[in-house]
Design a protein around this motif. Structure first.
Motif, PDB file in Angstrom:
ATOM      1  N   GLU A 160       5.900  -1.246   5.195  1.00 27.07           N
ATOM      2  CA  GLU A 160       4.567  -0.811   5.584  1.00 27.07           C
ATOM      3  C   GLU A 160       4.515  -0.537   7.089  1.00 27.07           C
ATOM      4  N   MET A 161       3.741   0.456   7.467  1.00 29.75           N
ATOM      5  CA  MET A 161       3.598   0.793   8.873  1.00 29.75           C
ATOM      6  C   MET A 161       2.736  -0.247   9.589  1.00 29.75           C
ATOM      7  N   THR A 162       3.046  -0.449  10.841  1.00 30.56           N
ATOM      8  CA  THR A 162       2.245  -1.348  11.666  1.00 30.56           C
ATOM      9  C   THR A 162       1.026  -0.616  12.207  1.00 30.56           C
ATOM     10  N   ASP A 175       0.848  -1.195   0.000  1.00 27.59           N
ATOM     11  CA  ASP A 175       0.000   0.000   0.000  1.00 27.59           C
ATOM     12  C   ASP A 175       0.880   1.240   0.000  1.00 27.59           C
ATOM     13  N   ALA A 176       0.705   2.114  -0.983  1.00 29.67           N
ATOM     14  CA  ALA A 176       1.551   3.309  -1.109  1.00 29.67           C
ATOM     15  C   ALA A 176       1.293   4.319  -0.004  1.00 29.67           C
ATOM     16  N   ASP A 177       0.080   4.340   0.551  1.00 30.32           N
ATOM     17  CA  ASP A 177      -0.243   5.320   1.590  1.00 30.32           C
ATOM     18  C   ASP A 177       0.295   4.931   2.960  1.00 30.32           C
ATOM     19  N   CYS A 178       0.688   3.682   3.138  1.00 32.27           N
ATOM     20  CA  CYS A 178       1.157   3.216   4.443  1.00 32.27           C
ATOM     21  C   CYS A 178       2.653   2.911   4.458  1.00 32.27           C
ATOM     22  N   LEU A 179       3.410   3.454   3.519  1.00 36.02           N
ATOM     23  CA  LEU A 179       4.835   3.156   3.443  1.00 36.02           C
ATOM     24  C   LEU A 179       5.627   4.093   4.343  1.00 36.02           C
ATOM     25  N   LEU A 180       6.707   3.555   4.882  1.00 35.64           N
ATOM     26  CA  LEU A 180       7.578   4.282   5.804  1.00 35.64           C
ATOM     27  C   LEU A 180       9.023   4.048   5.381  1.00 35.64           C
ATOM     28  N   VAL A 181       9.835   5.100   5.457  1.00 34.86           N
ATOM     29  CA  VAL A 181      11.258   4.978   5.129  1.00 34.86           C
ATOM     30  C   VAL A 181      11.956   4.327   6.324  1.00 34.86           C
ATOM     31  N   ALA A 182      12.193   3.033   6.226  1.00 32.12           N
ATOM     32  CA  ALA A 182      12.800   2.308   7.342  1.00 32.12           C
ATOM     33  C   ALA A 182      14.298   2.596   7.436  1.00 32.12           C
ATOM     34  N   GLU A 232       2.014   1.920  14.906  1.00 32.37           N
ATOM     35  CA  GLU A 232       2.543   3.185  14.380  1.00 32.37           C
ATOM     36  C   GLU A 232       1.445   4.064  13.799  1.00 32.37           C
ATOM     37  N   GLU A 233       0.467   3.465  13.146  1.00 33.95           N
ATOM     38  CA  GLU A 233      -0.654   4.250  12.635  1.00 33.95           C
ATOM     39  C   GLU A 233      -1.461   4.869  13.773  1.00 33.95           C
ATOM     40  N   ALA A 234      -1.655   4.112  14.852  1.00 29.34           N
ATOM     41  CA  ALA A 234      -2.368   4.668  16.004  1.00 29.34           C
ATOM     42  C   ALA A 234      -1.563   5.786  16.657  1.00 29.34           C
ATOM     43  N   GLU A 235      -0.251   5.635  16.684  1.00 26.79           N
ATOM     44  CA  GLU A 235       0.593   6.677  17.268  1.00 26.79           C
ATOM     45  C   GLU A 235       0.570   7.951  16.431  1.00 26.79           C
ATOM     46  N   ILE A 236       0.553   7.808  15.110  1.00 24.87           N
ATOM     47  CA  ILE A 236       0.478   8.980  14.236  1.00 24.87           C
ATOM     48  C   ILE A 236      -0.852   9.696  14.416  1.00 24.87           C
ATOM     49  N   ALA A 237      -1.944   8.927  14.523  1.00 25.85           N
ATOM     50  CA  ALA A 237      -3.252   9.551  14.757  1.00 25.85           C
ATOM     51  C   ALA A 237      -3.300  10.263  16.107  1.00 25.85           C
ATOM     52  N   ARG A 238      -2.641   9.702  17.096  1.00 25.26           N
ATOM     53  CA  ARG A 238      -2.627  10.346  18.418  1.00 25.26           C
ATOM     54  C   ARG A 238      -1.775  11.609  18.411  1.00 25.26           C
ATOM     55  N   LEU A 239      -0.650  11.580  17.689  1.00 22.32           N
ATOM     56  CA  LEU A 239       0.221  12.745  17.655  1.00 22.32           C
ATOM     57  C   LEU A 239      -0.386  13.901  16.871  1.00 22.32           C
ATOM     58  N   LYS A 240      -1.238  13.584  15.902  1.00 21.79           N
ATOM     59  CA  LYS A 240      -1.891  14.651  15.163  1.00 21.79           C
ATOM     60  C   LYS A 240      -2.918  15.389  16.012  1.00 21.79           C
ATOM     61  N   VAL A 241      -3.423  14.733  17.041  1.00 22.44           N
ATOM     62  CA  VAL A 241      -4.395  15.376  17.929  1.00 22.44           C
ATOM     63  C   VAL A 241      -3.688  16.173  19.007  1.00 22.44           C
ATOM     64  N   ASN A 242      -2.647  15.598  19.615  1.00 24.45           N
ATOM     65  CA  ASN A 242      -1.907  16.279  20.679  1.00 24.45           C
ATOM     66  C   ASN A 242      -0.900  17.244  20.064  1.00 24.45           C
ATOM     67  N   ARG A 243      -1.265  18.495  19.970  1.00 27.98           N
ATOM     68  CA  ARG A 243      -0.393  19.498  19.365  1.00 27.98           C
ATOM     69  C   ARG A 243       0.306  20.379  20.398  1.00 27.98           C
ATOM     70  N   TYR A 244      -0.024  20.228  21.667  1.00 26.62           N
ATOM     71  CA  TYR A 244       0.530  21.113  22.678  1.00 26.62           C
ATOM     72  C   TYR A 244       1.650  20.461  23.475  1.00 26.62           C
ATOM     73  N   ARG A 245       2.000  19.252  23.142  1.00 27.98           N
ATOM     74  CA  ARG A 245       3.080  18.571  23.833  1.00 27.98           C
ATOM     75  C   ARG A 245       4.337  18.596  22.974  1.00 27.98           C
ATOM     76  N   LYS A 246       5.465  18.748  23.616  1.00 26.52           N
ATOM     77  CA  LYS A 246       6.722  18.779  22.887  1.00 26.52           C
ATOM     78  C   LYS A 246       7.055  17.375  22.388  1.00 26.52           C
ATOM     79  N   LEU A 247       7.299  17.277  21.087  1.00 34.79           N
ATOM     80  CA  LEU A 247       7.524  15.977  20.469  1.00 34.79           C
ATOM     81  C   LEU A 247       9.004  15.630  20.486  1.00 34.79           C
TER      82      LEU A 247
END
Length: 217
Positions: free
Chosen positions: A167-169, A123-130, A172-187
């Protein structure tokens, strides 16, 4: 000398004679013959294993570019920017990086994504540069002529670039969705690569020289 002639029986008589195959299969002539016990039978398990071997996808897909006429150190500085990023974000990042090696890294990432999608069905949308690492190539030595009859040795380095995508696991997809919501924490550094900042400008840096002014947006 007399010739002896043998009379063959009539075809009607032959049709009444039952053969061994008919006796095994039954009285009806249109019954399916019994397979020989000497022929190996393909079990369902072996067939499923063969289909699974064909359908199985590789975990990682890579693309290699050799003979890059640039030093490994300079290419590695650009390749380090995209390690751990999503492929789409890495391509955008290479378009905005003001380095000569950015176009080379962009082409290798694009080739790795094409290999993964067309050749292996990922899947091209779920690829990650390992991985994105640089190896040393040929270092050509040439003579550099100086004044007053002097000379020196000029080196022309080359390198090779390897980009590995996967492909992302689901984690990792759940972590990306969580990080897009939490914008006030230092990454952290890894989280910033997973979720980079919003990039508005998408015009490649290396293509701006031959473009008109009104298109450079």
């Amino acid at each position: 000398m007399k010739a002896h002639f043998v009379e063959f029986p009539n075809t009607q008589v032959l049709s009444r004679i039952s053969t061994t195959r008919q006796l095994l299969t039954g009285s009806s002539s249109d019954a399916t013959p019994i397979s020989s016990p000497l022929t190996p039978l393909l079990t369902s398990g072996s067939g499923e294993a063969q289909t699974q071997a064909v359908i199985a996808k590789p975990d990682k897909v890579q693309a290699v570019l050799k003979g890059i006429k640039q030093s490994p150190k300079k290419v590695n500085l650009v390749a380090a920017l995209v390690r751990g990023m999503q492929v789409e974000d890495a391509l955008i990042q290479m378009q905005l990086t003001v380095k000569r090696a950015a176009k080379t890294v962009y082409q290798v990432i694009h080739s790795a994504r094409a290999n993964a999608t067309h050749n292996h069905g990922l899947d091209a949308d779920c690829l990650l540069v390992a991985e994105a690492y640089v190896g040393k190539g040929f270092f050509k030595k040439r003579i550099s002529y100086h004044a007053k009859g002097r000379h020196g040795i000029m080196e022309k380095p080359e390198c090779r670039l390897t980009v590995v995508v996967r492909e992302m696991t689901t984690e990792e997809e759940a972590e990306i969705a969580r990080l897009k919501v939490n914008r006030y924490r230092k990454l952290t550094k890894r989280e910033r690569r997973l979720v980079p900042h919003k990039i508005i400008e998408t015009t490649p840096i290396w293509g701006r020289k031959n473009m008109p002014r009104h298109n450079m947006t």
